[in-house]
Design a protein around this motif. Structure first.
Motif, PDB file in Angstrom:
ATOM      1  N   UNK A  32      43.173  11.861  58.538  1.00  0.00           N
ATOM      2  CA  UNK A  32      44.214  10.988  59.075  1.00  0.00           C
ATOM      3  C   UNK A  32      43.635   9.990  60.074  1.00  0.00           C
ATOM      4  N   UNK A  33      42.736  10.484  60.930  1.00  0.00           N
ATOM      5  CA  UNK A  33      42.114   9.585  61.896  1.00  0.00           C
ATOM      6  C   UNK A  33      41.243   8.542  61.209  1.00  0.00           C
ATOM      7  N   UNK A  34      40.501   8.971  60.204  1.00  0.00           N
ATOM      8  CA  UNK A  34      39.641   8.035  59.482  1.00  0.00           C
ATOM      9  C   UNK A  34      40.474   7.031  58.682  1.00  0.00           C
ATOM     10  N   UNK A  35      41.586   7.487  58.129  1.00  0.00           N
ATOM     11  CA  UNK A  35      42.458   6.582  57.381  1.00  0.00           C
ATOM     12  C   UNK A  35      42.894   5.414  58.260  1.00  0.00           C
ATOM     13  N   UNK A  36      43.340   5.716  59.462  1.00  0.00           N
ATOM     14  CA  UNK A  36      43.764   4.659  60.375  1.00  0.00           C
ATOM     15  C   UNK A  36      42.602   3.732  60.732  1.00  0.00           C
ATOM     16  N   UNK A  37      41.419   4.330  60.930  1.00  0.00           N
ATOM     17  CA  UNK A  37      40.245   3.517  61.274  1.00  0.00           C
ATOM     18  C   UNK A  37      39.845   2.614  60.112  1.00  0.00           C
ATOM     19  N   UNK A  38      39.921   3.146  58.894  1.00  0.00           N
ATOM     20  CA  UNK A  38      39.537   2.358  57.710  1.00  0.00           C
ATOM     21  C   UNK A  38      40.474   1.173  57.523  1.00  0.00           C
ATOM     22  N   UNK A  39      41.785   1.410  57.573  1.00  0.00           N
ATOM     23  CA  UNK A  39      42.724   0.318  57.349  1.00  0.00           C
ATOM     24  C   UNK A  39      42.690  -0.698  58.484  1.00  0.00           C
ATOM     25  N   UNK A  40      42.277  -0.272  59.671  1.00  0.00           N
ATOM     26  CA  UNK A  40      42.149  -1.204  60.801  1.00  0.00           C
ATOM     27  C   UNK A  40      40.959  -2.143  60.628  1.00  0.00           C
ATOM     28  N   UNK A  41      40.051  -1.839  59.697  1.00  0.00           N
ATOM     29  CA  UNK A  41      38.903  -2.720  59.462  1.00  0.00           C
ATOM     30  C   UNK A  41      39.287  -3.984  58.691  1.00  0.00           C
ATOM     31  N   UNK A  42      40.496  -4.036  58.144  1.00  0.00           N
ATOM     32  CA  UNK A  42      40.921  -5.197  57.362  1.00  0.00           C
ATOM     33  C   UNK A  42      40.902  -6.459  58.210  1.00  0.00           C
ATOM     34  N   UNK A  43      40.301  -7.519  57.655  1.00  0.00           N
ATOM     35  CA  UNK A  43      40.309  -8.822  58.322  1.00  0.00           C
ATOM     36  C   UNK A  43      40.520  -9.911  57.280  1.00  0.00           C
ATOM     37  N   UNK A  44      40.327 -11.150  57.656  1.00  0.00           N
ATOM     38  CA  UNK A  44      40.579 -12.275  56.755  1.00  0.00           C
ATOM     39  C   UNK A  44      39.641 -12.271  55.552  1.00  0.00           C
ATOM     40  N   UNK A  45      38.464 -11.688  55.701  1.00  0.00           N
ATOM     41  CA  UNK A  45      37.456 -11.758  54.649  1.00  0.00           C
ATOM     42  C   UNK A  45      37.436 -10.553  53.719  1.00  0.00           C
ATOM     43  N   UNK A  82      39.601  -6.694  52.756  1.00  0.00           N
ATOM     44  CA  UNK A  82      40.699  -5.757  53.013  1.00  0.00           C
ATOM     45  C   UNK A  82      40.277  -4.324  52.693  1.00  0.00           C
ATOM     46  N   UNK A  83      40.913  -3.373  53.375  1.00  0.00           N
ATOM     47  CA  UNK A  83      40.644  -1.958  53.178  1.00  0.00           C
ATOM     48  C   UNK A  83      41.968  -1.212  53.116  1.00  0.00           C
ATOM     49  N   UNK A  84      42.089  -0.295  52.160  1.00  0.00           N
ATOM     50  CA  UNK A  84      43.307   0.510  52.065  1.00  0.00           C
ATOM     51  C   UNK A  84      42.965   1.875  51.491  1.00  0.00           C
ATOM     52  N   UNK A  85      43.760   2.867  51.869  1.00  0.00           N
ATOM     53  CA  UNK A  85      43.628   4.217  51.323  1.00  0.00           C
ATOM     54  C   UNK A  85      44.870   4.489  50.488  1.00  0.00           C
ATOM     55  N   UNK A  86      44.676   4.815  49.217  1.00  0.00           N
ATOM     56  CA  UNK A  86      45.812   4.926  48.322  1.00  0.00           C
ATOM     57  C   UNK A  86      46.046   6.297  47.722  1.00  0.00           C
ATOM     58  N   UNK A  87      45.086   7.209  47.862  1.00  0.00           N
ATOM     59  CA  UNK A  87      45.234   8.565  47.318  1.00  0.00           C
ATOM     60  C   UNK A  87      44.733   9.531  48.374  1.00  0.00           C
ATOM     61  N   UNK A  88      45.470  10.608  48.616  1.00  0.00           N
ATOM     62  CA  UNK A  88      45.028  11.605  49.598  1.00  0.00           C
ATOM     63  C   UNK A  88      45.567  12.977  49.211  1.00  0.00           C
ATOM     64  N   UNK A  89      44.732  14.001  49.373  1.00  0.00           N
ATOM     65  CA  UNK A  89      45.166  15.376  49.094  1.00  0.00           C
ATOM     66  C   UNK A  89      44.331  16.332  49.927  1.00  0.00           C
ATOM     67  N   UNK A  90      44.964  17.405  50.396  1.00  0.00           N
ATOM     68  CA  UNK A  90      44.219  18.380  51.192  1.00  0.00           C
ATOM     69  C   UNK A  90      45.053  19.604  51.508  1.00  0.00           C
ATOM     70  N   UNK A  91      44.369  20.688  51.755  1.00  0.00           N
ATOM     71  CA  UNK A  91      45.040  21.932  52.102  1.00  0.00           C
ATOM     72  C   UNK A  91      45.655  22.610  50.901  1.00  0.00           C
ATOM     73  N   UNK A  92      45.948  23.914  51.077  1.00  0.00           N
ATOM     74  CA  UNK A  92      46.586  24.697  50.019  1.00  0.00           C
ATOM     75  C   UNK A  92      47.641  25.640  50.580  1.00  0.00           C
ATOM     76  N   UNK A  93      47.393  26.184  51.795  1.00  0.00           N
ATOM     77  CA  UNK A  93      48.324  27.105  52.433  1.00  0.00           C
ATOM     78  C   UNK A  93      48.681  26.555  53.808  1.00  0.00           C
TER      79      UNK A  93
END
Length: 382
Positions: free
Chosen positions: A219-232, A234-245
């Protein structure tokens, strides 16, 4: 070909075209369901054969559907000609027809994958059929290639695509047309990434502090990755999965990210930034970024612009001023265009809402774009 041939004179019945398109849309074919994709390939192969093509089934990559090639009879068959290239996989899971049924409402027609890009693929075949019915022989041999994994970046079919493309002089790609009734003469660069967060397990109820949540890390990395988007770039996270119990601190979390840039050098810098996020922490937790499928930037060269000039001439005869430009959202023309094979993309239908439950085409564009592609097929010379 008759000297006075005009694409506008081709006999096309919009109601008949819509009726013929319906089975393509109602044969749902999400990329990750190879049986569904192969059912769609069966349908397309049968229609290619009915149109007179020699059909070749190409086994798909592991876990994905097959590809189909159709080679049409021609005195110069075997020589470099025209390749009509489409994908028949979609992003819509089987069952989407319940919430997005095939239906015609006024000037629009709805259905999963109708715009991206079954409508254009179907229209490209109808362009070939219409020319044959009119007794018009193309100057160059024509082949059709239907592929199965474009929606995930064509990881398994890229070699197939390029092997077929290198046999031809021109590549025509009926992906959706540009807004304003245009076509595509370039594509932005796109890179995909696989993300893995590895935490430390513990019982979430009695020993929560002893664990390190991989989901929290992601979750922390997702926010950091999408914050890297600039005019030149873009960055986005579109699929995520984790945990079982829910009572276990999750040990792993996986995600997929996408980066897009208009220039290759900007994407290259974006790739460096993403890969630099990989790290192993003192507490044994890790975050790993690996590079996935990459589509190179495609910038129009003289060959592509000459191809567009012919399309603009034909569109003028059909009654509209054809515009062009580069576009985001990858296409298999990224590969062919970047290699310098004259390619014209965005020849498909007009509409909106692709990848959503509002996906539709403008009905008028079905005959219009079929005539445009027929004109190109008839007039392209070696």
């Amino acid at each position: 070909m008759p000297a006075d041939f005009r694409p506008a004179d081709l006999t096309l019945d919009t109601d008949a075209l819509i009726a013929g398109l319906r089975p393509w849309i109602e044969c749902e074919s999400p990329t990750f369901d190879p049986a569904a994709v192969n059912a769609m390939m069966d349908l397309a192969a049968a229609e290619l054969a009915a149109a007179g093509a020699i059909v070749t089934r190409i086994p798909g990559p592991p876990g994905l559907g097959d590809c189909v090639r159709g080679d049409f009879p021609h005195p110069r068959r075997g020589e470099a000609g025209i390749l009509m290239m489409s994908h028949l996989d979609t992003v819509h899971p089987v069952g989407t027809l319940k919430s997005l049924p095939f239906k015609r409402e006024g000037s629009r027609c709805y259905g999963p994958g109708i715009l991206d890009m079954k409508g254009g693929a179907y229209a490209s075949l109808q362009a070939i059929v219409a020319l044959a019915k009119a007794g018009i022989e193309t100057k160059l041999p024509v082949s059709v290639l239907f592929t199965s994994d474009e929606e995930i970046g064509s990881p398994g079919t890229r070699e197939i695509i390029m092997a077929e493309a290198r046999k031809h002089r021109f590549i025509l790609v009926p992906e959706p047309g540009r807004p304003g009734n245009g076509v595509v003469t370039g594509r932005y660069a796109i890179a995909r990434f696989n993300l893995l967060a590895e935490g430390r397990p513990s019982h979430a109820g009695s020993q929560l502090k002893n664990g390190r949540s991989a989901i929290s890390m992601m979750a922390k990395q997702l926010l950091a990755i999408e914050a890297m988007t600039d005019e030149d770039c873009t960055f986005s996270v579109g699929v995520i999965s984790g945990g079982q119990w829910v009572n276990c601190v999750p040990t792993t979390c996986r995600a997929e990210a996408l980066s897009m840039a208009k220039r290759q050098e900007d994407l290259d810098r974006g790739v460096e930034r993403m890969l630099a996020l990989s790290a192993e922490n003192e507490d044994g937790t890790r975050f790993t970024v690996t590079r996935g499928v990459t589509r190179p930037v495609w910038e129009p060269d003289a060959g592509t612009l000459k191809l567009f000039a012919l399309a603009r001439e034909i569109a003028g005869e059909l009654g509209w001023a054809l515009e062009h430009g580069s576009a985001g959202g990858g296409s298999d023309a990224n590969f062919t265009g970047a290699e310098g094979i004259p390619s014209l993309d965005g020849l498909g239908l007009l509409g909106a809402g692709y990848h959503t439950l509002e996906e539709h085409i403008e009905v008028e564009s079905l005959a219009q774009r079929t005539r445009l592609m027929a004109g190109l097929l008839a007039r392209l010379t070696g």
